[in-house]
Design a protein around this motif. Structure first.
Motif, short mmCIF file in Angstrom:
data_model
loop_
_atom_site.label_atom_id
_atom_site.label_comp_id
_atom_site.label_asym_id
_atom_site.label_seq_id
_atom_site.Cartn_x
_atom_site.Cartn_y
_atom_site.Cartn_z
N ASP A 76 -11.02 -0.98 7.74
CA ASP A 76 -11.05 -1.21 6.46
C ASP A 76 -9.68 -1.48 5.73
N GLY A 77 -8.39 -1.66 6.29
CA GLY A 77 -7.31 -1.74 5.67
C GLY A 77 -6.40 -0.63 5.53
N VAL A 78 -7.07 0.63 6.15
CA VAL A 78 -6.56 1.84 6.30
C VAL A 78 -6.01 2.29 7.62
N SER A 98 -17.04 0.07 6.43
CA SER A 98 -16.45 -0.09 5.31
C SER A 98 -16.05 1.17 4.45
N LEU A 99 -14.97 1.31 3.76
CA LEU A 99 -14.61 2.71 2.95
C LEU A 99 -15.96 2.73 2.17
N ALA A 100 -16.57 1.74 1.25
CA ALA A 100 -17.78 1.96 0.65
C ALA A 100 -18.83 2.68 1.28
N GLY A 101 -18.90 2.54 2.72
CA GLY A 101 -20.09 2.62 3.49
C GLY A 101 -19.85 4.42 3.93
N ALA A 159 -6.73 11.57 8.79
CA ALA A 159 -7.53 10.15 8.61
C ALA A 159 -8.30 10.54 7.49
N VAL A 160 -8.98 11.72 7.28
CA VAL A 160 -9.98 12.01 6.14
C VAL A 160 -9.41 11.95 4.85
N ARG A 161 -8.05 12.51 4.82
CA ARG A 161 -7.03 12.07 3.64
C ARG A 161 -6.72 10.82 3.45
N LEU A 162 -6.48 10.21 4.37
CA LEU A 162 -5.93 8.60 4.04
C LEU A 162 -7.18 7.86 3.63
N ARG A 204 -10.54 6.08 -3.19
CA ARG A 204 -10.14 6.52 -4.73
C ARG A 204 -9.17 5.50 -5.20
N GLY A 205 -8.59 4.64 -4.73
CA GLY A 205 -7.78 3.81 -5.03
C GLY A 205 -6.14 4.45 -5.20
#
Length: 65
Positions: free
Chosen positions: A12-14, A31-34, A52-55, A61-62
């Motif tokens: 999702d872009g990360v 997705s990030l939202a999910g 990965a979790v930090r990123l 959070r933007g």
């Protein structure tokens, strides 16, 4: 012959790496939202590490970096 698609290092872009991306997709995340509210739950997935979790958390959070 396998027809599995190369899921690449980006979720999702990360850019989190292929193992983490594959683990998230295999676990049903798209997705990030999910992703779960408690991102530490993702550490139980083989291939997802603290970086990965930090990123992912920062992206959700933007936070640019």
């Amino acid at each position: 012959m396998s027809t599995a698609q190369d899921r690449g290092p980006v979720f999702d872009g990360v850019k989190i790496g292929r193992p983490a991306t594959g683990a998230l997709i295999d676990a049903g995340y798209r997705s990030l939202a999910g992703l779960p509210a408690n991102m530490d739950e993702l550490l139980a997935l083989h291939g997802v590490g603290p970086r990965a979790v930090r990123l992912l958390d920062a992206a959700r959070r933007g936070d640019p970096g």
